[in-house]
Design an enzyme around this catalytic site. Structure first.
Site, PDB file in Angstrom:
ATOM      1  N   HIS A 103       0.734  -0.856   0.027  1.00 27.71           N
ATOM      2  CA  HIS A 103      -0.077   0.049  -0.287  1.00 27.71           C
ATOM      3  C   HIS A 103       0.838   1.381   0.090  1.00 27.71           C
ATOM      4  CE1 HIS A 103      -2.911   3.118   1.362  1.00 27.71           C
ATOM      5  NE2 HIS A 103      -3.836   2.494   1.152  1.00 27.71           N
ATOM      6  N   CYS A 118      -3.857   2.685  -4.769  1.00 30.83           N
ATOM      7  CA  CYS A 118      -4.902   3.574  -3.954  1.00 30.83           C
ATOM      8  C   CYS A 118      -4.890   5.059  -4.608  1.00 30.83           C
ATOM      9  CB  CYS A 118      -4.490   3.631  -2.384  1.00 30.83           C
ATOM     10  SG  CYS A 118      -5.539   4.338  -1.465  1.00 30.83           S
ATOM     11  N   ASP A 166     -12.583   2.831  -0.732  1.00 31.84           N
ATOM     12  CA  ASP A 166     -11.726   3.118   0.383  1.00 31.84           C
ATOM     13  C   ASP A 166     -12.277   4.267   0.980  1.00 31.84           C
ATOM     14  OD1 ASP A 166      -9.622   2.863   2.076  1.00 31.84           O
ATOM     15  OD2 ASP A 166      -8.341   4.068   1.162  1.00 31.84           O
ATOM     16  N   TYR A 191     -14.004   4.537   8.021  1.00 27.89           N
ATOM     17  CA  TYR A 191     -14.707   3.137   7.670  1.00 27.89           C
ATOM     18  C   TYR A 191     -16.095   3.191   8.176  1.00 27.89           C
ATOM     19  CZ  TYR A 191     -10.172   1.785   6.132  1.00 27.89           C
ATOM     20  OH  TYR A 191      -8.888   1.838   5.485  1.00 27.89           O
TER      21      TYR A 191
HETATM   22  C1  DNO Z   1      -6.521   2.788   3.661  1.00 32.09           C
HETATM   23  C2  DNO Z   1      -5.879   3.158   4.861  1.00 32.09           C
HETATM   24  C3  DNO Z   1      -4.736   2.309   5.360  1.00 32.09           C
HETATM   25  C4  DNO Z   1      -4.309   1.038   4.674  1.00 32.09           C
HETATM   26  C5  DNO Z   1      -3.141   0.406   5.384  1.00 32.09           C
HETATM   27  C6  DNO Z   1      -2.559  -0.663   4.562  1.00 32.09           C
HETATM   28  O1  DNO Z   1      -6.253   2.226   2.726  1.00 32.09           O
HETATM   29  O2  DNO Z   1      -7.029   3.242   5.892  1.00 32.09           O
HETATM   30  O3  DNO Z   1      -5.042   1.865   6.602  1.00 32.09           O
HETATM   31  O4  DNO Z   1      -5.357   0.154   4.766  1.00 32.09           O
HETATM   32  O5  DNO Z   1      -2.246   1.195   5.604  1.00 32.09           O
HETATM   33  O6  DNO Z   1      -1.665  -1.258   5.042  1.00 32.09           O
END
Ligand code: DNO
Length: 397
Positions: free
Chosen positions: A236, A274, A354, A373
């Site tokens: 990521h 991302c 996301d 989230y």
């Molecule tokens: C979204 C973020 C991060 C991510 C992690 C991946 O993408 O909320 O928390 O998920 O860093 O390791």
């Protein structure tokens, strides 16, 4: 033609969004992790199996692991890293034994994402995550009190940060501190400021080149094993994609992505694309990244950011903001078409909306969610992205 595999992040039974909720919004799979296993330790086969069973009992699939986090000794290049690398490989084997082959991870230092306001009220009344470089500098200068920090900022930034800090009352200062120290997904616990300071001092001693070397060491140790068992690793990007508190970034732009892919060439050494993390820098050409590194994209996070000239940004709704999300989606669909034609790679690449705004009933349950989230905000993002994908695909074929 296959579609992207729609997934949704789930943080386990104690988190405010249940698997029943997720089932209703039309996803195929969830993105989850064995969060109770301490950092660096092996995820036991049985622990993985029982989480998988729970997910499958709701008619869903465990599509991607996010994240198998990396022990700091690996990031810092300490002698005990080999022990932790061996444990990491064990975890990958245990996941593969359970039929789970997609693993997201990151190589960020100190904290995962960094935001300076976790409840930024939008004109619509919903709320989003926000980042201000001035607020981050104020944290650095007046909360962390990093040695020589002042010298690393221009006079103008220093004065603006000082003015901002002086204008905050105690509650405002506390809120800023807590927003930054909350930068870990899947946890409501703030990182202790002392611990943060100690880690920060350590990281500042490590150069960008050394961090890249440590990443390369890690990849060259784990990727051959991952390849043997069919596991696809998906790093990521750093969020935000620029240095914060003087800490170097190593996964934040085209060159750095190229470095990490080239330092260990293998189909198992791939990316989590991302759009929000990379898109927080106007210098990143997201379409080019998808076009050039498409065959190494094993997982996709889609969201948008609205960038301002002063370097601040907030997480905009999934279809609005500074990221050309339609062009990005088109590049992704083209990558799928390429994969279909040459029979190479997984066409239904797992994708999750996301983050999401806090909207409508989310507000009542806000304290049950981890920042970013929410349920309705993310579900709305998924609906928008699915429609966008369908529209583009039908017109490309
Ligand atoms: C979204 C973020 C991060 C991510 C992690 C991946 O993408 O909320 O928390 O998920 O860093 O390791």
């Amino acid at each position: 033609m296959e579609y992207l595999k729609k997934t949704f992040r789930w943080f386990g039974p104690s988190f405010g969004v249940s698997l029943d909720d997720i089932k209703q919004i039309g996803v195929e799979g969830v993105v989850a992790a064995c969060q109770e296993v301490p950092l660096g330790e092996v995820w036991p086969v049985e622990t993985i199996a029982s989480l998988k069973k729970e997910i499958e009992s709701h008619g869903l699939e465990w599509s991607v692991v996010e994240s198998v986090n990396i022990h700091t000794s690996i990031k810092y290049g300490y002698p005990e890293r080999d022990e932790y690398i061996a444990k990491y490989i064990e975890t990958l084997k245990n996941l593969a034994e359970n039929g789970i082959y997609h693993v997201c991870y990151n190589f960020m230092q100190l904290i995962d994402w960094t935001r300076t306001d976790l409840d930024y009220i939008l004109p619509s009344g919903g709320s989003a995550l926000h980042y201000s470089p001035i607020a981050a500098s104020a944290f650095d200068l007046f909360i962390l009190k990093r040695e020589d920090a002042k010298e690393t900022y221009t006079d103008e930034v220093f004065e603006t940060a000082k003015g901002y800090w002086d204008g905050l009352n105690d509650a405002g200062r506390k809120k800023l501190e807590e927003s930054i120290l909350a930068g870990m997904p899947g946890s409501r616990k703030l990182i202790a400021l002392d611990q943060f300071k100690a880690n920060h001092a350590t990281v500042l001693e490590i150069s960008k080149e050394k961090l890249q070397e440590n990443l390369s060491y890690f990849l060259n140790a784990i990727i051959p094993e991952a390849e043997k068992i069919g596991v696809k690793m998906a790093i990521h990007p750093d969020d935000p994609p620029f240095s914060v508190f003087g800490v170097p970034r190593i996964v934040s732009n085209y060159e750095e992505l190229k470095f990490l892919l080239d330092c260990c060439p293998s189909p198992s050494n791939g990316l989590t694309f991302c759009s929000g993390s990379l898109g927080a820098s106007g210098d990143n050409d997201l379409v080019k990244i998808v076009e050039d590194f498409g065959d190494r994209i094993h997982f996709i996070h889609l969201r948008n950011v609205a960038r301002n000239d002063d370097g601040s940004f907030y997480e905009a709704e999934h279809l609005g903001g500074s990221v050309p999300i339609d062009k990005v989606m088109k590049a992704i669909v083209k990558e799928q078409i390429k994969r279909t034609k040459n029979g190479n790679g997984i066409v239904s690449i797992p994708m999750r909306p996301d983050h999401g705004h806090v909207l409508l009933d989310d507000k009542k349950r806000q304290n049950d969610f981890y920042s970013g989230y929410s349920l309705i905000g993310r579900a709305m993002g998924l609906a928008q992205l699915s429609g966008l994908e369908k529209g583009i695909r039908e017109n490309l074929i």
